[in-house]
Design an enzyme around this catalytic site. Sequence first.
Site, PDB file in Angstrom:
ATOM      1  NE  ARG A 292      -2.222  -1.195   3.631  1.00  0.00           N
ATOM      2  CZ  ARG A 292      -1.687  -0.374   4.531  1.00  0.00           C
ATOM      3  NH1 ARG A 292      -1.830   0.940   4.392  1.00  0.00           N
ATOM      4  NH2 ARG A 292      -1.039  -0.834   5.577  1.00  0.00           N
TER       5      ARG A 292
ATOM      6  CE1 TYR B 280       1.385  -7.462  -3.781  1.00  0.00           C
ATOM      7  CE2 TYR B 280       0.962  -6.042  -1.908  1.00  0.00           C
ATOM      8  CZ  TYR B 280       1.398  -7.246  -2.424  1.00  0.00           C
ATOM      9  OH  TYR B 280       1.813  -8.237  -1.577  1.00  0.00           O
TER      10      TYR B 280
ATOM     11  CE  LYS C 257      -6.672  -3.399   5.723  1.00  0.00           C
ATOM     12  NZ  LYS C 257      -5.741  -4.362   5.276  1.00  0.00           N
TER      13      LYS C 257
ATOM     14  CG  HIS D  20      -6.747  -3.150  10.246  1.00  0.00           C
ATOM     15  ND1 HIS D  20      -5.445  -2.743  10.389  1.00  0.00           N
ATOM     16  CD2 HIS D  20      -6.723  -4.113   9.295  1.00  0.00           C
ATOM     17  CE1 HIS D  20      -4.665  -3.430   9.554  1.00  0.00           C
ATOM     18  NE2 HIS D  20      -5.423  -4.275   8.887  1.00  0.00           N
TER      19      HIS D  20
ATOM     20  CB  SER E 275      -0.437  -3.477   8.028  1.00  0.00           C
ATOM     21  OG  SER E 275      -1.604  -2.735   7.779  1.00  0.00           O
ATOM     22  CB  ALA E 276       2.839  -6.990   8.432  1.00  0.00           C
ATOM     23  CB  CYS E 277       1.191  -6.289  13.949  1.00  0.00           C
ATOM     24  SG  CYS E 277       2.312  -4.934  13.590  1.00  0.00           S
TER      25      CYS E 277
ATOM     26  CE  LYS F 201      -5.215  -7.121  10.787  1.00  0.00           C
ATOM     27  NZ  LYS F 201      -3.857  -6.584  10.711  1.00  0.00           N
TER      28      LYS F 201
ATOM     29  CG  ASP G 181      -7.196  -7.235   6.938  1.00  0.00           C
ATOM     30  OD1 ASP G 181      -6.213  -7.012   7.674  1.00  0.00           O
ATOM     31  OD2 ASP G 181      -7.463  -6.545   5.937  1.00  0.00           O
TER      32      ASP G 181
ATOM     33  NE  ARG H  60       0.234  -8.392   2.528  1.00  0.00           N
ATOM     34  CZ  ARG H  60      -0.320  -8.131   3.710  1.00  0.00           C
ATOM     35  NH1 ARG H  60      -1.418  -8.732   4.079  1.00  0.00           N
ATOM     36  NH2 ARG H  60       0.221  -7.235   4.517  1.00  0.00           N
TER      37      ARG H  60
ATOM     38  CG  ASN I 166       0.388 -15.302  20.844  1.00  0.00           C
ATOM     39  OD1 ASN I 166       1.291 -15.064  21.647  1.00  0.00           O
ATOM     40  ND2 ASN I 166       0.490 -14.999  19.553  1.00  0.00           N
TER      41      ASN I 166
HETATM   42  P1  GTP Z   1      -2.133  -7.583   7.514  1.00  0.00           P
HETATM   43  O1  GTP Z   1      -2.634  -8.642   6.618  1.00  0.00           O
HETATM   44  O2  GTP Z   1      -1.055  -6.739   6.897  1.00  0.00           O
HETATM   45  O3  GTP Z   1      -3.208  -6.721   8.076  1.00  0.00           O
HETATM   46  O4  GTP Z   1      -1.306  -8.275   8.698  1.00  0.00           O
HETATM   47  P2  GTP Z   1      -1.619  -9.312   9.864  1.00  0.00           P
HETATM   48  O5  GTP Z   1      -1.820  -8.524  11.109  1.00  0.00           O
HETATM   49  O6  GTP Z   1      -2.656 -10.284   9.481  1.00  0.00           O
HETATM   50  O7  GTP Z   1      -0.190 -10.026  10.031  1.00  0.00           O
HETATM   51  P3  GTP Z   1       0.241 -11.565  10.001  1.00  0.00           P
HETATM   52  O8  GTP Z   1      -0.542 -12.452  10.924  1.00  0.00           O
HETATM   53  O9  GTP Z   1       0.267 -11.993   8.609  1.00  0.00           O
HETATM   54  O10 GTP Z   1       1.725 -11.498  10.617  1.00  0.00           O
HETATM   55  C1  GTP Z   1       2.759 -10.769  10.103  1.00  0.00           C
HETATM   56  C2  GTP Z   1       4.090 -11.198  10.665  1.00  0.00           C
HETATM   57  O11 GTP Z   1       4.078 -11.282  12.087  1.00  0.00           O
HETATM   58  C3  GTP Z   1       4.514 -12.570  10.147  1.00  0.00           C
HETATM   59  O12 GTP Z   1       5.826 -12.492   9.677  1.00  0.00           O
HETATM   60  C4  GTP Z   1       4.395 -13.458  11.351  1.00  0.00           C
HETATM   61  O13 GTP Z   1       5.292 -14.538  11.305  1.00  0.00           O
HETATM   62  C5  GTP Z   1       4.651 -12.513  12.527  1.00  0.00           C
HETATM   63  N1  GTP Z   1       3.933 -12.939  13.758  1.00  0.00           N
HETATM   64  C6  GTP Z   1       2.632 -13.240  13.864  1.00  0.00           C
HETATM   65  N2  GTP Z   1       2.304 -13.627  15.126  1.00  0.00           N
HETATM   66  C7  GTP Z   1       3.456 -13.564  15.840  1.00  0.00           C
HETATM   67  C8  GTP Z   1       3.782 -13.833  17.216  1.00  0.00           C
HETATM   68  O14 GTP Z   1       2.950 -14.219  18.036  1.00  0.00           O
HETATM   69  N3  GTP Z   1       5.078 -13.641  17.590  1.00  0.00           N
HETATM   70  C9  GTP Z   1       6.024 -13.225  16.719  1.00  0.00           C
HETATM   71  N4  GTP Z   1       7.258 -13.069  17.156  1.00  0.00           N
HETATM   72  N5  GTP Z   1       5.764 -12.962  15.412  1.00  0.00           N
HETATM   73  C10 GTP Z   1       4.493 -13.123  14.974  1.00  0.00           C
HETATM   74  C1  SPV Z   2      -2.696  -4.436   5.356  1.00  0.00           C
HETATM   75  O1  SPV Z   2      -1.763  -3.769   4.873  1.00  0.00           O
HETATM   76  O2  SPV Z   2      -3.196  -4.174   6.475  1.00  0.00           O
HETATM   77  C2  SPV Z   2      -3.236  -5.602   4.624  1.00  0.00           C
HETATM   78  C3  SPV Z   2      -2.793  -5.794   3.241  1.00  0.00           C
HETATM   79  O3  SPV Z   2      -4.062  -6.332   5.145  1.00  0.00           O
HETATM   80  S1  SPV Z   2      -3.581  -4.731   2.118  1.00  0.00           S
HETATM   81  O4  SPV Z   2      -4.680  -5.453   1.500  1.00  0.00           O
HETATM   82  O5  SPV Z   2      -2.583  -4.380   1.111  1.00  0.00           O
HETATM   83  O6  SPV Z   2      -4.104  -3.580   2.806  1.00  0.00           O
HETATM   84 MN    MN Z   3      -4.730  -5.519   7.128  1.00  0.00          MN
END
Ligand code: GTP
Ligand code: SPV
Ligand code: MN
Length: 588
Positions: free
Chosen positions: A72, A200, A209, A229, A251-253, A255, A276, A373, A500
């Site tokens: 994004r 993308y 989003k 979110h 994002s990427a934390c 979920k 999400d 992804r 967790n």
């Molecule tokens: P978006 O799709 O971007 O909204 O992200 P999301 O919040 O769904 O993130 P996702 O679950 O895909 O995790 C992103 C990253 O965090 C990955 O590289 C995971 O391996 C890492 N991760 C997820 N859960 C944990 C955890 O409990 N501990 C650690 N250390 N890393 C984690």
């Molecule tokens: C995020 O960035 O929070 C995502 C991926 O879930 S995107 O669809 O690109 O927003």
């Molecule tokens: Mn997201």
Amino acid sequence: MTPLEKWVDEQARLTKPKKIYWCDGSDEEAHKLIECGMKEERIAGHPVFHELNHKTFPNSYLCRSHPTDVARTEHLTYVCHPNKETAGPNNNWISPHEAKERLAKLSDGCMRGRTMYVLPYMMGHPESSYAKACVQLTDTAYVAISMRIMTRMGKSVTEKIGERDDFVKGLHSIGDLNPERRFITHFPDEHFVWSIGSGYGGNALLGKKCFSLRIASWLGFNEGWLAEHMVIIGIEDPKGDVTYITAALPSACGKTNLAMLESSLPGYKVWTIGDDIAWLNIGPDGRLWAINPEAGLFGVAPGTSVNTNPNMMKTLKRKKFYPTLFTNTAFDVDKNEPWWEGIDGTPPKNLLDWQGRHWDSGRGIKAAHPNSRFTVSIYNAPTLSHEFDNPKGVPISAILFGGKRMHVKPLVVEAFNWQNGVFLGSRTGSETTAAAVHEVGVVRRDPMAMLPFCGYNMADYFKHWLNIGKKLTRPPKIFSVNWFRVDDEGNYIWPGFRENIRVLKWIVDRVNNRVEAKETGIGFMPHLKDLELTGLNIANNEMEKLFEINSKDWRQETLDIEDFFNKFDERMPKELRQELNEMKEKLK
Ligand code: GTP
Ligand code: SPV
Ligand code: MN
């Protein structure tokens, strides 16, 4: 002509595609579009889809986006309310008139030589009173196929819209993919998204989003509900009782991982409803009810493995729903399979990186893009909740707010009450990730994980959250979580992922009044004896570190929160300033 046909006709006159194709959402059609994307369409020189090994990854295709189009782009995203104050300091703003002028210039003839796909889709179950009928136009099969996976797409939606003109509109073109000519613009009052120059993720799948958060949050503000979110899950305990919770993480934390968690505690199980986006409504019973408007998972590939997320690996190998996409992962040439950092096993010998170049492990460059992804139907998930297709949604007992914080924030804290919980959400910070184009690893305030997605002034959004609480007779409890605290060597202290569930168990115990908690300056924290830690190998002093409230760190934290609140001037709800002052006092 119906209003829908008329609108499509107008957009076609502007964008000038060589042909218009109305999608019916069928399997046969999906096969045809993939075929077409393999043979006729190219992005950065690559076919749009490459067929992967169907024995190991059934129904799967590898896709590569343009190298400058991998995440994004928040700096090119605009929310075009009639006036700037409504958009707030949290959004980029230009006037609707100026935005349309700019986009019309860029869109004139932008689909020349290409097919315009008309995608009718629902966000939410078609029988849900909360669902919305939408139509997106796009000029790439990649987006058409992605929308088929991510939403409930098909002919029935066109019929549902019929003679109505209040459907949600999205006009998307990849344009020339030049970031200089890339804009993602929102017109909240018109329920309209206009996006050009990117193919993308959140820039291009406009139901996600753009509509379900930025525009839907504005609808929610005006109509008395919330678009968030958030993950939605059911946590089943050994007695078979299921507690539904939502969790907002940036994002990427984490979920997607939380949404499909494989429990390490016997008798506990997590059921997936969403990974999400959550739409939250006040039910007639005074509780908060959640639906997931989506029907697919667009998850981060790196880090996903049988060890970290076995249920996702099963989902990706399931044959049920056609197709599954892998975008910007690396490629194992000998096995014809996708590959990414953190997947099981050692890197294959003959590997191409995400741009299709031979990869050399010695150069220290990642083979898969950090934001690579997969796009897969939620119906493929073995953990899918029986309530997923319930049009009413599920009643929520707890809301979690989290982020990625190496320091400062404890593993879990419970807010004192709803108002204190809204404050907790509003002050959440997180390290930035590769999900958007910006410097990675910098702490920024990301209230409720909504900073990039709140489609109006966040001060008003906080007020809205406070008001929702006043209307709930049985409000969910609110918690903060942080899986990412590190020790002095910089290693994560908490093992995370399946472990967790131990934190979720404490949260469920709190919701059901089964355990007491310790009052601190920032909220209630667990007595260590109430956390199920059997089988974990964490030293006592490390556990204490996970819950440490360091006064120096918190002084800095409160200053940072205050700076953020000040951006909203007088508009910032006084209740939250008061909560901040009280927290400061308690921390002294
Ligand atoms: P978006 O799709 O971007 O909204 O992200 P999301 O919040 O769904 O993130 P996702 O679950 O895909 O995790 C992103 C990253 O965090 C990955 O590289 C995971 O391996 C890492 N991760 C997820 N859960 C944990 C955890 O409990 N501990 C650690 N250390 N890393 C984690
Ligand atoms: C995020 O960035 O929070 C995502 C991926 O879930 S995107 O669809 O690109 O927003
Ligand atoms: Mn997201």
